[in-house]
Design an enzyme around this catalytic site. Structure first.
Site, mmCIF file in Angstrom:
data_model
loop_
_atom_site.group_PDB
_atom_site.id
_atom_site.type_symbol
_atom_site.label_atom_id
_atom_site.label_comp_id
_atom_site.label_asym_id
_atom_site.label_seq_id
_atom_site.Cartn_x
_atom_site.Cartn_y
_atom_site.Cartn_z
ATOM 1 N N ASP A 8 0.941 -1.140 0.174
ATOM 2 C CA ASP A 8 -0.024 0.039 -0.096
ATOM 3 C C ASP A 8 1.129 1.154 0.009
ATOM 4 O O ASP A 8 2.072 1.216 -0.100
ATOM 5 C CB ASP A 8 -1.133 -0.012 1.128
ATOM 6 C CG ASP A 8 -2.067 0.557 0.862
ATOM 7 O OD1 ASP A 8 -2.174 1.666 -0.036
ATOM 8 O OD2 ASP A 8 -3.100 0.739 1.967
ATOM 9 N N GLU A 10 0.117 4.570 1.828
ATOM 10 C CA GLU A 10 -0.090 5.551 2.931
ATOM 11 C C GLU A 10 0.935 5.224 4.086
ATOM 12 O O GLU A 10 1.421 6.098 4.829
ATOM 13 C CB GLU A 10 -1.403 5.533 3.613
ATOM 14 C CG GLU A 10 -2.477 6.086 2.518
ATOM 15 C CD GLU A 10 -3.279 5.191 1.900
ATOM 16 O OE1 GLU A 10 -4.143 5.439 1.081
ATOM 17 O OE2 GLU A 10 -2.394 3.840 1.562
ATOM 18 N N HIS A 61 -2.735 -0.184 -3.715
ATOM 19 C CA HIS A 61 -2.936 1.318 -3.259
ATOM 20 C C HIS A 61 -3.988 1.593 -4.281
ATOM 21 O O HIS A 61 -3.735 1.613 -5.551
ATOM 22 C CB HIS A 61 -2.099 2.045 -3.150
ATOM 23 C CG HIS A 61 -2.296 3.428 -2.983
ATOM 24 N ND1 HIS A 61 -2.877 3.713 -1.924
ATOM 25 C CD2 HIS A 61 -2.257 4.576 -3.834
ATOM 26 C CE1 HIS A 61 -3.149 5.247 -1.803
ATOM 27 N NE2 HIS A 61 -2.779 5.619 -3.038
ATOM 28 N N HIS A 105 -1.493 1.120 6.594
ATOM 29 C CA HIS A 105 -1.977 2.213 7.442
ATOM 30 C C HIS A 105 -2.925 1.442 8.411
ATOM 31 O O HIS A 105 -3.633 0.500 8.221
ATOM 32 C CB HIS A 105 -2.539 3.307 6.608
ATOM 33 C CG HIS A 105 -3.595 2.794 5.734
ATOM 34 N ND1 HIS A 105 -4.887 2.506 6.035
ATOM 35 C CD2 HIS A 105 -3.678 2.513 4.407
ATOM 36 C CE1 HIS A 105 -5.585 2.239 5.141
ATOM 37 N NE2 HIS A 105 -4.957 2.104 4.121
ATOM 38 N N HIS A 117 -7.673 4.879 7.088
ATOM 39 C CA HIS A 117 -8.944 4.701 6.727
ATOM 40 C C HIS A 117 -9.158 3.184 6.502
ATOM 41 O O HIS A 117 -8.228 2.517 6.814
ATOM 42 C CB HIS A 117 -9.251 5.536 5.387
ATOM 43 C CG HIS A 117 -8.312 4.990 4.078
ATOM 44 N ND1 HIS A 117 -7.180 5.362 4.155
ATOM 45 C CD2 HIS A 117 -8.629 4.103 3.264
ATOM 46 C CE1 HIS A 117 -6.386 4.791 3.131
ATOM 47 N NE2 HIS A 117 -7.461 3.990 2.494
#
Length: 275
Positions: A8, A10, A61, A105, A117
């Site tokens: 990902d 973040e 992502h 994240h 999120h």
């Protein structure tokens, strides 16, 4: 052995703001380069420990088309593009021996946590058997459904704590300390990559000591959605019901694979605008 590295953006070192993670924003190209470099560090660590391993890297992502293919370690195979089976875990199968989460994240509502999120801004919370799960928990449990352990996670300190709570024996690499949703104390990218490479080698070496996260069915699934229109769409799916309160939908899933696919579907439905 066969390894999947799900990457990902973040949780990559140096990244703290949506301008660095969104394709239509000015700093996205830098984010792509940092993401690709950390993926390469994880690949190198896996192959340091297991030189003959088959390594797949899932671009996990947003559009799943972020990493720069020409810059990725040529010893790995890249899984990119969407829609695809298993979403962020594209490339996972029953023959996989270990999964690594890079650049992950924390879940929605956690904090302080950088860019926290769960799948989409439209998803406020996901609870499976009463337990709140973000992308870390959902993906770890989906891997566990196949009997595959998540042996490593890199990201901010909140993301590391989230995996440690679910899989205590996994290796974590905190590449930044969260100060808020868009602020952190970050490692230099080269330092982050060096730590990630060492930790990936360690994690793969001790994979037999890490148990998969298994959530046995049937499972009660609750999803809190941002807007009423999203709930209206969700209840068109057979088996999905509106709960009291107006923002929550529920479903009884036969196993975790069904629960996981439901969440992926709800994310797509949440992106549909009222006609």
């Amino acid at each position: 052995m066969k390894v999947l590295i799900s990457v990902d953006m973040e949780g990559i070192s140096g990244i703290v703001h949506p301008a660095e993670t969104n394709p239509d924003r000015y700093d996205y190209e830098r984010g792509r380069a940092l993401m690709t470099a950390e993926a390469n560090a994880a690949i190198a660590g896996v192959l340091d420990a297991e030189p003959t391993a088959e390594v797949r890297v899932a671009d996990a992502h947003g559009p799943f088309r972020n990493m720069l293919p020409e810059e990725l370690d040529r010893r790995a195979r890249l899984v990119r593009g969407k829609p695809r089976p298993l979403g962020m875990l594209g490339g996972l199968d029953e023959h996989t021996d270990a999964v690594l989460f890079v650049g992950y994240h924390a879940r929605a509502g956690d904090g302080p946590a950088v860019l926290a999120h769960t799948m989409s801004d439209a998803i406020l919370d996901v609870r499976v058997a009463g337990r709140s799960l973000g992308e870390i928990g959902l993906n770890a449990a989906m891997a566990g459904h196949w009997g595959v352990p998540v042996v490593l996670l890199s990201g901010d300190d909140a993301a590391c704590a989230e995996l440690s709570d679910l899989v205590p024996s996994a290796v974590t690499v905190a590449v930044k300390q969260a100060l808020g949703q868009a602020a952190a104390v970050v490692l230099h990218p080269e330092e982050a990559r060096e730590r990630l490479r060492r930790s990936a080698a360690e994690a793969v070496t001790r994979r037999a000591t890490v148990s998969p996260l298994v959530l046995a069915g049937p499972l009660e699934v609750e999803v809190d959605l941002y807007g009423p229109y999203m709930v209206d769409l969700a209840t068109l799916v057979p088996g999905v019901s509106r709960a009291e309160g107006g923002r929550t939908v529920t479903l009884t899933a036969a196993d975790f694979a069904v629960a996981y696919r439901l969440v992926l579907l709800l994310v797509q439905l949440a992106g549909i605008k009222p006609g």
